[in-house]
Design an enzyme around this catalytic site. Sequence first.
Site, PDB file in Angstrom:
ATOM      1  N   LYS A  24      56.048  54.804  66.530  1.00 39.67           N
ATOM      2  CA  LYS A  24      56.485  55.976  67.293  1.00 39.67           C
ATOM      3  C   LYS A  24      55.973  55.864  68.721  1.00 39.67           C
ATOM      4  CE  LYS A  24      54.762  60.341  66.861  1.00 39.67           C
ATOM      5  NZ  LYS A  24      54.643  60.980  68.180  1.00 39.67           N
ATOM      6  N   LYS A  63      61.456  64.524  72.320  1.00 37.20           N
ATOM      7  CA  LYS A  63      61.760  65.957  72.086  1.00 37.20           C
ATOM      8  C   LYS A  63      62.599  66.573  73.221  1.00 37.20           C
ATOM      9  CE  LYS A  63      57.455  66.741  69.500  1.00 37.20           C
ATOM     10  NZ  LYS A  63      56.666  65.525  69.790  1.00 37.20           N
ATOM     11  N   THR A 116      54.137  72.401  64.979  1.00 37.10           N
ATOM     12  CA  THR A 116      53.080  72.712  63.999  1.00 37.10           C
ATOM     13  C   THR A 116      51.842  73.307  64.668  1.00 37.10           C
ATOM     14  OG1 THR A 116      52.531  70.377  64.104  1.00 37.10           O
ATOM     15  CG2 THR A 116      53.728  71.102  62.167  1.00 37.10           C
ATOM     16  N   ARG A 161      47.382  62.541  56.144  1.00 36.20           N
ATOM     17  CA  ARG A 161      46.015  62.024  56.176  1.00 36.20           C
ATOM     18  C   ARG A 161      45.625  61.390  54.846  1.00 36.20           C
ATOM     19  NH1 ARG A 161      46.586  62.184  60.642  1.00 36.20           N
ATOM     20  NH2 ARG A 161      45.372  63.059  62.330  1.00 36.20           N
ATOM     21  N   GLN A 186      44.808  68.239  63.016  1.00 31.49           N
ATOM     22  CA  GLN A 186      45.935  68.626  62.149  1.00 31.49           C
ATOM     23  C   GLN A 186      45.437  69.703  61.178  1.00 31.49           C
ATOM     24  OE1 GLN A 186      48.916  67.837  62.686  1.00 31.49           O
ATOM     25  NE2 GLN A 186      49.137  65.730  63.396  1.00 31.49           N
TER      26      GLN A 186
HETATM   27  O1  C5P Z   1      47.080  61.088  64.904  1.00 28.24           O
HETATM   28  P1  C5P Z   1      48.062  61.825  64.051  1.00 28.24           P
HETATM   29  O2  C5P Z   1      48.334  61.159  62.716  1.00 28.24           O
HETATM   30  O3  C5P Z   1      47.702  63.289  63.904  1.00 28.24           O
HETATM   31  O4  C5P Z   1      49.430  61.741  64.873  1.00 28.24           O
HETATM   32  C1  C5P Z   1      50.569  62.447  64.508  1.00 28.24           C
HETATM   33  C2  C5P Z   1      51.658  62.211  65.495  1.00 28.24           C
HETATM   34  O5  C5P Z   1      52.783  63.010  65.159  1.00 28.24           O
HETATM   35  C3  C5P Z   1      51.293  62.572  66.933  1.00 28.24           C
HETATM   36  O6  C5P Z   1      51.967  61.632  67.777  1.00 28.24           O
HETATM   37  C4  C5P Z   1      51.856  63.942  67.123  1.00 28.24           C
HETATM   38  O7  C5P Z   1      52.229  64.185  68.453  1.00 28.24           O
HETATM   39  C5  C5P Z   1      53.117  63.874  66.238  1.00 28.24           C
HETATM   40  N1  C5P Z   1      53.597  65.171  65.777  1.00 28.24           N
HETATM   41  C6  C5P Z   1      52.831  66.055  65.038  1.00 28.24           C
HETATM   42  N2  C5P Z   1      53.372  67.255  64.637  1.00 28.24           N
HETATM   43  C7  C5P Z   1      54.630  67.553  64.949  1.00 28.24           C
HETATM   44  C8  C5P Z   1      55.424  66.663  65.681  1.00 28.24           C
HETATM   45  C9  C5P Z   1      54.861  65.453  66.076  1.00 28.24           C
HETATM   46  O8  C5P Z   1      51.690  65.761  64.720  1.00 28.24           O
HETATM   47  N3  C5P Z   1      55.145  68.697  64.518  1.00 28.24           N
END
Ligand code: C5P
Length: 244
Positions: free
Chosen positions: A46, A75, A132, A193, A202
């Site tokens: 991503k 986005k 989120t 996770r 998160q």
């Molecule tokens: O490090 P982590 O696993 O939390 O990364 C999650 C990725 O997904 C980040 O790039 C974050 O910006 C993206 N994301 C998110 N929640 C969303 C949309 C995108 O965590 N609703």
Amino acid sequence: MNSNNSNGNGKNSRVEERIIVALDVGDFGRAEELVQDLKGVISFFKVGLELFTACGPDVVKMVTGHGAKVFLDLKFFDIPNTAAGAVRSASSLNASIINVHALGGAEMMKAAANAAAGCKNPPKVIAVTVLTSFDEAGFSNIGISASIEDSVMNLATTAKDAGLDGVVSSPSEVRTIKKHLGKDFLIVTPGVRPHWSTADDQKRVMTPKNAFDAGADYIVIGRPIIEAKEPKTAAERVIEELQE
Ligand code: C5P
């Protein structure tokens, strides 16, 4: 778990092809190091706002040049004509998945879907519903009286009706969206996770296995892999645990 999945394209993908690693870094060199290190284990990355704003389209070409797929997470949220133009530009970079904000509305999403369909290698176009990072208080502060849950379903339904391929959704919303919008409506799920990592910022997390069992087509994992001492070992561990 069943390591194969019909992901809405009518094709079965192995579980390791359904893990998207978020390249949440700010420079080209580090992004390429991660892609090189993870190559052979991970084949989907991503590219988000931080990396794209710093490095531009070249970073997408770098990832695809290593033979991997790109979810270009920019986005888009603008008037239909501008969003359609952005979709055409993103499609020309050969990203496999791109996204728009569902809050841009049905006309904007239709314009995005049509723009992608007119491209040589159309990417999947998916919608972000409610970020989120919103809680109910923050959501009502911007003047929306419906609950987050109702808004997510409403926006996801609008996205499907507009011709989009799917949505980005938190793990906790996956089951409801699949139930109402069908198994072919693609769901990409961040907030994942492994049990051995920390949640970071998160709030509502699920393990990779639970997210796939709930019906996610793809999961996005960032920090548990890219900030691990050995990213490749962390990625292999995630895959092994999914194959148990
Ligand atoms: O490090 P982590 O696993 O939390 O990364 C999650 C990725 O997904 C980040 O790039 C974050 O910006 C993206 N994301 C998110 N929640 C969303 C949309 C995108 O965590 N609703």
